[in-house]
Design a protein around this motif. Structure first.
Motif, PDB file in Angstrom:
ATOM      1  N   SER A 138      10.771  -9.422  -2.250  1.00  0.00           N
ATOM      2  CA  SER A 138      11.824  -8.417  -2.121  1.00  0.00           C
ATOM      3  C   SER A 138      11.457  -7.134  -2.859  1.00  0.00           C
ATOM      4  O   SER A 138      11.645  -6.034  -2.344  1.00  0.00           O
ATOM      5  N   ARG A 139      10.913  -7.268  -4.062  1.00  0.00           N
ATOM      6  CA  ARG A 139      10.523  -6.087  -4.818  1.00  0.00           C
ATOM      7  C   ARG A 139       9.409  -5.321  -4.111  1.00  0.00           C
ATOM      8  O   ARG A 139       9.392  -4.081  -4.110  1.00  0.00           O
ATOM      9  N   THR A 140       8.499  -6.031  -3.481  1.00  0.00           N
ATOM     10  CA  THR A 140       7.391  -5.376  -2.778  1.00  0.00           C
ATOM     11  C   THR A 140       7.891  -4.621  -1.554  1.00  0.00           C
ATOM     12  O   THR A 140       7.470  -3.488  -1.287  1.00  0.00           O
ATOM     13  N   LEU A 195       0.133   7.553  -5.832  1.00  0.00           N
ATOM     14  CA  LEU A 195      -0.627   7.189  -7.021  1.00  0.00           C
ATOM     15  C   LEU A 195       0.003   7.749  -8.291  1.00  0.00           C
ATOM     16  O   LEU A 195      -0.021   7.100  -9.353  1.00  0.00           O
ATOM     17  N   THR A 196       0.560   8.948  -8.221  1.00  0.00           N
ATOM     18  CA  THR A 196       1.208   9.524  -9.400  1.00  0.00           C
ATOM     19  C   THR A 196       2.442   8.717  -9.795  1.00  0.00           C
ATOM     20  O   THR A 196       2.652   8.419 -10.974  1.00  0.00           O
ATOM     21  N   LEU A 197       3.265   8.348  -8.820  1.00  0.00           N
ATOM     22  CA  LEU A 197       4.444   7.530  -9.117  1.00  0.00           C
ATOM     23  C   LEU A 197       4.041   6.162  -9.647  1.00  0.00           C
ATOM     24  O   LEU A 197       4.641   5.655 -10.606  1.00  0.00           O
ATOM     25  N   ALA A 198       3.003   5.560  -9.046  1.00  0.00           N
ATOM     26  CA  ALA A 198       2.531   4.268  -9.528  1.00  0.00           C
ATOM     27  C   ALA A 198       1.946   4.370 -10.927  1.00  0.00           C
ATOM     28  O   ALA A 198       2.119   3.456 -11.753  1.00  0.00           O
ATOM     29  N   TRP A 255       6.246  -0.115  -7.305  1.00  0.00           N
ATOM     30  CA  TRP A 255       5.048  -0.945  -7.389  1.00  0.00           C
ATOM     31  C   TRP A 255       4.328  -0.798  -8.725  1.00  0.00           C
ATOM     32  O   TRP A 255       3.801  -1.767  -9.256  1.00  0.00           O
ATOM     33  N   GLY A 256       4.258   0.399  -9.267  1.00  0.00           N
ATOM     34  CA  GLY A 256       3.567   0.604 -10.527  1.00  0.00           C
ATOM     35  C   GLY A 256       4.208  -0.152 -11.676  1.00  0.00           C
ATOM     36  O   GLY A 256       3.516  -0.748 -12.508  1.00  0.00           O
ATOM     37  N   PRO A 296       0.705  -8.766  -4.818  1.00  0.00           N
ATOM     38  CA  PRO A 296       1.505  -8.027  -3.812  1.00  0.00           C
ATOM     39  C   PRO A 296       1.711  -6.553  -4.136  1.00  0.00           C
ATOM     40  O   PRO A 296       1.441  -5.694  -3.277  1.00  0.00           O
ATOM     41  N   PRO A 297       2.169  -6.161  -5.337  1.00  0.00           N
ATOM     42  CA  PRO A 297       2.323  -4.708  -5.579  1.00  0.00           C
ATOM     43  C   PRO A 297       0.995  -3.966  -5.614  1.00  0.00           C
ATOM     44  O   PRO A 297       0.895  -2.837  -5.125  1.00  0.00           O
ATOM     45  N   GLY A 298      -0.040  -4.587  -6.200  1.00  0.00           N
ATOM     46  CA  GLY A 298      -1.344  -3.928  -6.234  1.00  0.00           C
ATOM     47  C   GLY A 298      -1.927  -3.734  -4.851  1.00  0.00           C
ATOM     48  O   GLY A 298      -2.467  -2.658  -4.530  1.00  0.00           O
ATOM     49  N   LEU A 299      -1.816  -4.755  -4.014  1.00  0.00           N
ATOM     50  CA  LEU A 299      -2.332  -4.646  -2.652  1.00  0.00           C
ATOM     51  C   LEU A 299      -1.525  -3.645  -1.837  1.00  0.00           C
ATOM     52  O   LEU A 299      -2.083  -2.946  -0.975  1.00  0.00           O
ATOM     53  N   SER A 300      -0.243  -3.554  -2.103  1.00  0.00           N
ATOM     54  CA  SER A 300       0.587  -2.572  -1.393  1.00  0.00           C
ATOM     55  C   SER A 300       0.145  -1.150  -1.709  1.00  0.00           C
ATOM     56  O   SER A 300       0.073  -0.298  -0.820  1.00  0.00           O
ATOM     57  N   ILE A 301      -0.158  -0.882  -2.971  1.00  0.00           N
ATOM     58  CA  ILE A 301      -0.629   0.453  -3.357  1.00  0.00           C
ATOM     59  C   ILE A 301      -1.953   0.760  -2.674  1.00  0.00           C
ATOM     60  O   ILE A 301      -2.149   1.848  -2.112  1.00  0.00           O
ATOM     61  N   VAL A 302      -2.869  -0.193  -2.706  1.00  0.00           N
ATOM     62  CA  VAL A 302      -4.196   0.031  -2.131  1.00  0.00           C
ATOM     63  C   VAL A 302      -4.109   0.276  -0.625  1.00  0.00           C
ATOM     64  O   VAL A 302      -4.699   1.236  -0.094  1.00  0.00           O
ATOM     65  N   LEU A 303      -3.365  -0.549   0.086  1.00  0.00           N
ATOM     66  CA  LEU A 303      -3.296  -0.419   1.543  1.00  0.00           C
ATOM     67  C   LEU A 303      -2.561   0.848   1.964  1.00  0.00           C
ATOM     68  O   LEU A 303      -2.957   1.507   2.938  1.00  0.00           O
ATOM     69  N   THR A 304      -1.506   1.207   1.237  1.00  0.00           N
ATOM     70  CA  THR A 304      -0.773   2.422   1.598  1.00  0.00           C
ATOM     71  C   THR A 304      -1.609   3.666   1.364  1.00  0.00           C
ATOM     72  O   THR A 304      -1.673   4.565   2.219  1.00  0.00           O
TER      73      THR A 304
END
Length: 323
Positions: free
Chosen positions: A82-84, A229-232, A249-250, A270-278
């Motif tokens: 849910s958080r992701t 990336l700045t928000l993360a 995600w950050g 999950p959050p790390g992969l979400s940042i990378v893929l986005t």
């Protein structure tokens, strides 16, 4: 009897065009999934971003992935899936906010600077160069501290990140628009508008501006990754949005660092992969659109097969009758 041997010409390699199409397709798919997840977040997420219990009671801390929680739970007891999913909506909000705060002033200043020239142009160019001296992440930390002491709500966190990113984006849009305005204002149709008595403001807005912003959508997609990336980065350093205000995600990645050392992998991936893929999707989409917009990189179908390769020759043999 004459014998003529014709050697087939080798084809020009087309690996570059294939790579460009693959980059564009991959970026479009990843960006489309990101936008779809952000738009349908409330429908896709099984729980709320700050929900800690359901009818069965508390979710529990660091629960293994199971049927009730496909990606497990965090150390604070939040559902990871849910958080992701909700984090995609927060990332989309920062992209929209940062672009709105940077595109409008950058375009207006670039239009005025390029069209008027002279002292205003030199002043604005010097100001744009000075803005490059501010690192976006450092500026975001300072703004977060000023706004809410380092721990902010959704509006405060997005505002700090969006303003800091906009400071670094405004010079980019300013330079692109200014360069296009300088080129367009020398075109014959602009001179014709001046001859018939059209005012400067009408020329700037109707003739020059509309022909100077065609490349901005290409920059949007590339700058979107920097906003995420700045928000993360803010959330990972502990200056981001509070977990009960929004999913980010950050922040989730920061809270999962200690879990990784304990062998708990499901809170960090999950959050790390979400940042990378986005970020990968928006970057590839921007690069692919840039290649398509450049006429020097476009190639018409069949050109490679019909154009001869330099240095290739048609071999012929014979000229007399064989006795």
């Amino acid at each position: 009897m004459a014998l003529v041997l014709v050697r087939r010409l080798p084809l020009r390699p087309r690996t570059g065009a294939g790579v460009q199409r693959a980059m564009l397709l991959t970026g479009a798919v990843l960006t489309g999934l990101f936008l779809l997840t952000a738009a349908l977040g409330p429908l896709l997420a099984p729980h709320g971003y700050a929900q800690l219990r359901d009818v069965g009671g508390l979710f529990g801390s660091q629960q293994h992935p199971d049927g009730a929680h496909p990606l497990g739970t965090t150390i604070a007891g939040y559902d990871v899936l849910s958080r992701t999913v909700w984090g995609a909506r927060t990332a989309l909000l920062i992209i929209v906010a940062a672009l709105l705060l940077s595109v409008v002033p950058g375009t207006v200043l670039g239009l005025v600077s390029g069209y008027l020239g002279g002292r205003p142009d030199r002043l604005l160019v010097g100001l744009a160069d000075a803005l490059y001296a501010f690192p976006p992440l450092l500026l975001a930390i300072v703004m977060s501290l000023v706004i809410s002491g380092g721990r902010s709500s959704l509006v405060g966190g997005l505002g700090a990140a969006a303003c800091s990113v906009a400071v670094s984006f405004v010079p980019q849009y300013f330079r692109v628009v200014r360069a296009e305005v300088i080129r367009v204002k020398a075109e014959p149709f602009v001179d014709a508008a001046r001859v018939i008595g059209t005012g400067p403001w009408r020329i700037m807005t109707r003739h020059v501006l509309r022909n100077s912003v065609r490349t901005l959508p290409l920059i949007f997609t590339i700058n979107a990754s920097e906003a995420i990336l700045t928000l993360a980065g803010l959330g990972f350093l502990g200056f981001g949005i509070e977990p009960n205000s929004a999913a980010e995600w950050g922040y989730d990645l920061n809270r999962a660092v200690a879990d990784v050392t304990s062998g708990i992998w499901w809170t960090a991936i999950p959050p790390g992969l979400s940042i990378v893929l986005t970020v990968l999707g928006t970057t590839l989409l921007g690069e692919g659109l840039t290649d398509l917009a450049d006429p020097r990189l476009r190639r018409r179908p069949g050109t490679a097969a019909s154009a001869p390769v330099p240095g290739s020759t048609v071999a012929t043999d014979g000229g007399g009758d064989d006795d």
